[in-house]
Design an enzyme around this catalytic site. Structure first.
Site, mmCIF file in Angstrom:
data_model
loop_
_atom_site.group_PDB
_atom_site.id
_atom_site.type_symbol
_atom_site.label_atom_id
_atom_site.label_comp_id
_atom_site.label_asym_id
_atom_site.label_seq_id
_atom_site.Cartn_x
_atom_site.Cartn_y
_atom_site.Cartn_z
ATOM 1 N N ARG A 230 -9.664 0.125 12.071
ATOM 2 C CA ARG A 230 -8.728 1.107 12.611
ATOM 3 C C ARG A 230 -9.104 2.464 12.041
ATOM 4 O O ARG A 230 -9.479 2.568 10.870
ATOM 5 C CB ARG A 230 -7.302 0.777 12.195
ATOM 6 C CG ARG A 230 -6.308 1.751 12.817
ATOM 7 C CD ARG A 230 -5.243 2.244 11.867
ATOM 8 N NE ARG A 230 -5.728 2.926 10.694
ATOM 9 C CZ ARG A 230 -4.929 3.386 9.743
ATOM 10 N NH1 ARG A 230 -3.638 3.207 9.813
ATOM 11 N NH2 ARG A 230 -5.422 4.011 8.694
ATOM 12 N N HIS B 254 2.288 5.336 12.339
ATOM 13 C CA HIS B 254 2.715 5.349 10.931
ATOM 14 C C HIS B 254 3.602 6.571 10.753
ATOM 15 O O HIS B 254 3.139 7.699 10.897
ATOM 16 C CB HIS B 254 1.465 5.443 10.044
ATOM 17 C CG HIS B 254 1.743 5.579 8.578
ATOM 18 N ND1 HIS B 254 1.667 4.515 7.712
ATOM 19 C CD2 HIS B 254 2.091 6.648 7.815
ATOM 20 C CE1 HIS B 254 1.941 4.927 6.471
ATOM 21 N NE2 HIS B 254 2.211 6.219 6.521
ATOM 22 N N HIS C 215 6.630 8.780 8.574
ATOM 23 C CA HIS C 215 7.468 9.018 7.389
ATOM 24 C C HIS C 215 8.878 9.425 7.810
ATOM 25 O O HIS C 215 9.107 9.859 8.937
ATOM 26 C CB HIS C 215 6.794 10.056 6.486
ATOM 27 C CG HIS C 215 5.738 9.414 5.635
ATOM 28 N ND1 HIS C 215 5.962 9.063 4.333
ATOM 29 C CD2 HIS C 215 4.489 8.992 5.942
ATOM 30 C CE1 HIS C 215 4.871 8.467 3.855
ATOM 31 N NE2 HIS C 215 3.953 8.414 4.806
ATOM 32 N N THR D 164 2.591 12.099 8.750
ATOM 33 C CA THR D 164 2.466 12.057 7.291
ATOM 34 C C THR D 164 3.606 12.764 6.563
ATOM 35 O O THR D 164 3.994 12.364 5.471
ATOM 36 C CB THR D 164 1.111 12.680 6.893
ATOM 37 O OG1 THR D 164 0.093 11.963 7.593
ATOM 38 C CG2 THR D 164 0.859 12.627 5.408
ATOM 39 N N HIS E 168 -6.665 -0.128 2.953
ATOM 40 C CA HIS E 168 -6.557 1.236 3.454
ATOM 41 C C HIS E 168 -7.600 2.081 2.734
ATOM 42 O O HIS E 168 -7.486 2.293 1.520
ATOM 43 C CB HIS E 168 -5.127 1.712 3.105
ATOM 44 C CG HIS E 168 -4.737 2.989 3.726
ATOM 45 N ND1 HIS E 168 -4.518 4.140 2.992
ATOM 46 C CD2 HIS E 168 -4.482 3.321 5.017
ATOM 47 C CE1 HIS E 168 -4.136 5.110 3.803
ATOM 48 N NE2 HIS E 168 -4.106 4.645 5.034
ATOM 49 N N HIS F 210 39.447 -2.553 15.815
ATOM 50 C CA HIS F 210 38.142 -3.216 15.727
ATOM 51 C C HIS F 210 38.296 -4.699 15.396
ATOM 52 O O HIS F 210 37.705 -5.562 16.046
ATOM 53 C CB HIS F 210 37.272 -2.551 14.641
ATOM 54 C CG HIS F 210 36.766 -1.207 15.030
ATOM 55 N ND1 HIS F 210 35.428 -0.903 15.043
ATOM 56 C CD2 HIS F 210 37.414 -0.083 15.420
ATOM 57 C CE1 HIS F 210 35.275 0.357 15.438
ATOM 58 N NE2 HIS F 210 36.463 0.876 15.658
ATOM 59 N N ARG G 40 0.868 -1.189 0.000
ATOM 60 C CA ARG G 40 0.000 0.000 0.000
ATOM 61 C C ARG G 40 0.906 1.240 0.000
ATOM 62 O O ARG G 40 1.143 1.834 -1.031
ATOM 63 C CB ARG G 40 -0.952 -0.026 1.219
ATOM 64 C CG ARG G 40 -2.113 0.962 1.091
ATOM 65 C CD ARG G 40 -1.753 2.412 1.328
ATOM 66 N NE ARG G 40 -1.384 2.693 2.711
ATOM 67 C CZ ARG G 40 -0.938 3.874 3.108
ATOM 68 N NH1 ARG G 40 -0.788 4.881 2.249
ATOM 69 N NH2 ARG G 40 -0.581 4.063 4.367
ATOM 70 N N ASP H 293 -8.312 -0.240 7.400
ATOM 71 C CA ASP H 293 -7.661 0.916 8.002
ATOM 72 C C ASP H 293 -8.302 2.148 7.381
ATOM 73 O O ASP H 293 -8.088 2.444 6.204
ATOM 74 C CB ASP H 293 -6.152 0.898 7.695
ATOM 75 C CG ASP H 293 -5.408 -0.152 8.522
ATOM 76 O OD1 ASP H 293 -5.990 -0.639 9.511
ATOM 77 O OD2 ASP H 293 -4.259 -0.474 8.174
ATOM 78 N N SER I 189 -7.483 6.298 11.568
ATOM 79 C CA SER I 189 -6.320 7.160 11.813
ATOM 80 C C SER I 189 -6.532 8.555 11.261
ATOM 81 O O SER I 189 -7.315 8.777 10.336
ATOM 82 C CB SER I 189 -5.046 6.541 11.246
ATOM 83 O OG SER I 189 -4.833 6.966 9.935
HETATM 84 C C1 HCA Z 1 -0.955 9.014 2.690
HETATM 85 C C2 HCA Z 1 -1.674 8.518 3.885
HETATM 86 C C3 HCA Z 1 -0.850 7.937 4.962
HETATM 87 C C4 HCA Z 1 -1.862 7.270 5.866
HETATM 88 C C5 HCA Z 1 -1.353 6.709 7.128
HETATM 89 C C6 HCA Z 1 -2.387 6.015 7.945
HETATM 90 C C7 HCA Z 1 -0.057 9.002 5.734
HETATM 91 O O1 HCA Z 1 -0.480 8.221 1.893
HETATM 92 O O2 HCA Z 1 -0.948 10.209 2.542
HETATM 93 O O3 HCA Z 1 -3.342 5.462 7.396
HETATM 94 O O4 HCA Z 1 -2.226 5.988 9.166
HETATM 95 O O5 HCA Z 1 1.165 8.977 5.710
HETATM 96 O O6 HCA Z 1 -0.702 9.855 6.341
HETATM 97 O O7 HCA Z 1 0.082 6.997 4.453
HETATM 98 CU CU CU Z 2 2.129 7.361 4.748
#
Ligand code: HCA
Ligand code: CU
Length: 380
Positions: free
Chosen positions: A137, A198, A200, A171, A77, A294, A17, A97, A139
Site C-alpha cells: 500500500r 486513515h 485523525h 493526518t 508501516h 423514553h 502502530r 504500508d 499512502s
Molecule cells: C503519522 C503517519 C500517519 C500515516 C497514515 C498512513 C498519518 O503517524 O504521522 O500511513 O496512511 O496520520 O499520516 O499515521
Molecule cells: Cu495517523
C-alpha cells in the site's frame, strides 16, 4: 433502513502502530501479543504494526506476531526506503504500508524530496515487494493539505507501479465528511487499485469521515481500539462498527461483536485510561434510559430509542428509575422485577413519592425499592 453503497469493507487495525503513538502508551511484547490475539478473535482483516526499524522490541514483536497462529494479514508501516522494506519482509509480514508526505509542509520540513523522486524511489520498492509476493500500500501523509494535482499524480503512478492499495491520510484531522467523500470519489475514478482511509479525530470527524470514505469507494479503513493514536487519535474500531451497524447490522456480523467490550477494556487498562462514558456501544451510558417518556417506550419496544441492540454486543440496557424524571411505567417494571403486585393507583402514588424524594436529595435504587416495599406493606 438506509441502503449501504458498499457490501464489504476491511479494517486495518492499527492499535499496535498508530495506537502505540498514543500518549503514555508503553506496550510490552506480551501486551502486544495479547492485543493481537484479541483482535484476531474479533476478526479484523488486517493488523498494522510499528516498523521493525523503530526498536529491537518492535522488530521482536513483528517477528512474534508473524509466527502467531492468526487469521488477520500482518502489515507493518514503513517509510519509502528499501532497507526498511527488506527488514519488514525478513520479519515475515504479509504486506507493507508505505507512507510519504506529499504536502508542502512535509516536502519542505520532513523528507525534502521532490514528487518525481518520491515516485521513482517508491516504484522501485513496490516492484521489489511485488517480486517477493508482498501486498503493498502506498499512502500520502497529510493528503488533505497537499496539492491534489500532485497527490493524484503520485497515486496514478503508484497504481501503474502495481500497488494493491493507495491510502488517503487525514493526518491532522481537518477533513470533513463532504470533503472526504469528494476526494475519495475522484480517486475512485483515477486508480484501479483498492483505497484505504486513515483519519485523525482532531475535529471530531474521524468516524464520519471513514464512513463517507467507504461510501465513496474506499475498501479499507484504519482504526485503533478506542481511537487511540497521536494527539486525540483516529477512527475508533467500535465507533466504526457502530456507524456501519446502524446502516445494516449484517455488514458487521463478520466480527465477534461481544468481544468488543473486552478488547476495549484490555487496551484501556494497558494504556491507563478509562473507557469514556460516551464511547459508542461500550460506554457506560450507551444503553442507559432515564426520562419517563423514553423508558416507557423502551420497555414496550427498545428500538424506539435504541439504534443498536445491546444484546448483539453482550451488553445489558439499563432502565434508570432513581430520579425525578421517572415515569410510572418504569416504576411498574421495577415492581414487577421485584415480584411485587401493585395496582395502577398504587404505582402512580409510589411514583409521586419517588419524585418527591428525588427533589429533596439524590436517590438510589435502594430508595426506590424502599418506596415500593412501603407501598406493599402500607397499601393506600
Ligand atoms: C503519522 C503517519 C500517519 C500515516 C497514515 C498512513 C498519518 O503517524 O504521522 O500511513 O496512511 O496520520 O499520516 O499515521
Ligand atoms: Cu495517523
Amino acid at each position: 433502513m438506509q441502503a449501504a453503497t458498499f457490501s464489504n469493507f476491511n479494517v486495518i487495525e492499527s492499535t499496535l502502530r498508530e495506537g502505540e503513538q498514543f500518549e503514555g502508551c508503553h506496550f510490552s511484547l506480551d501486551d502486544k501479543l495479547e492485543i493481537a490475539a484479541a483482535l484476531d478473535a474479533f476478526g479484523v482483516e488486517y493488523m498494522e504494526l510499528t516498523t521493525p526499524l523503530a526498536s529491537p522490541q518492535s522488530e521482536a514483536t513483528l517477528r512474534a506476531v508473524a509466527g502467531m497462529k492468526r487469521r488477520f494479514r500482518l502489515l507493518t508501516h514503513i517509510r519509502a526506503r528499501m532497507d526498511e522494506a527488506r527488514l519488514a519482509v525478513d520479519c515475515g509480514v504479509d504486506g507493507v504500508d508505505i507512507y510519504i508526505g506529499t504536502s508542502a509542509y512535509m516536502r519542505q520540513f520532513s523528507h525534502g524530496r521532490s514528487l518525481q523522486e518520491i515516485i521513482d524511489s517508491s516504484s522501485e520498492i513496490v516492484a521489489w515487494l511485488k517480486d517477493q509476493d508482498i501486498e503493498t500500500r502506498f499512502s500520502t501523509e497529510d493528503t488533505f493539505r497537499s496539492n491534489l494535482a500532485d497527490v493524484f499524480t503520485v497515486y496514478r503512478a503508484m497504481d501503474l507501479a502495481g500497488v494493491d492499495r493507495v491510502g488517503v491520510a487525514d493526518t491532522v484531522g481537518i477533513a470533513d465528511p463532504l470533503r472526504t467523500h469528494s476526494l475519495i470519489s475522484s480517486l475512485r475514478q483515477a486508480v484501479h487499485c483498492d483505497i484505504e482511509f486513515h483519519g485523525h479525530d482532531d475535529s471530531g470527524c474521524a468516524v464520519a469521515n471513514a464512513w463517507c470514505a467507504l461510501q465513496a469507494g474506499a475498501t479499507h479503513v484504519d482504526t485503533t481500539v478506542l481511537g487511540i493514536g497521536e494527539r486525540n487519535g483516529i477512527t475508533a474500531l467500535g465507533g466504526l462498527v457502530a456507524r456501519i451497524y446502524t446502516v445494516d447490522p449484517q455488514l458487521v456480523r463478520k466480527y465477534d461483536l461481544p468481544l468488543l467490550r473486552e478488547i476495549e477494556d484490555l487496551v484501556a487498562r494497558r494504556v491507563g485510561i478509562d473507557v469514556p462514558f460516551n464511547t459508542p456501544i461500550t460506554g457506560r451510558t450507551a444503553f442507559h434510559h432515564k426520562a419517563g417518556v423514553h423508558t416507557n417506550a423502551v420497555l414496550q419496544n427498545p428500538t424506539s430509542y435504541e439504534a443498536i441492540d445491546p444484546e448483539d454486543f453482550g451488553i445489558a440496557r439499563n432502565i434508570d428509575v432513581a430520579h425525578r424524571l421517572v415515569g410510572w411505567n418504569a416504576v411498574r417494571d421495577r415492581a414487577a422485577t421485584l415480584g411485587m403486585a401493585l395496582d395502577e393507583p398504587e404505582l402512580r402514588a409510589a411514583t409521586r413519592r419517588i419524585k418527591a424524594l428525588a427533589d429533596e436529595r439524590r436517590i438510589t435504587l435502594a430508595d426506590v425499592d424502599q418506596v415500593l416495599q412501603d407501598a406493599v406493606t402500607e397499601p393506600g
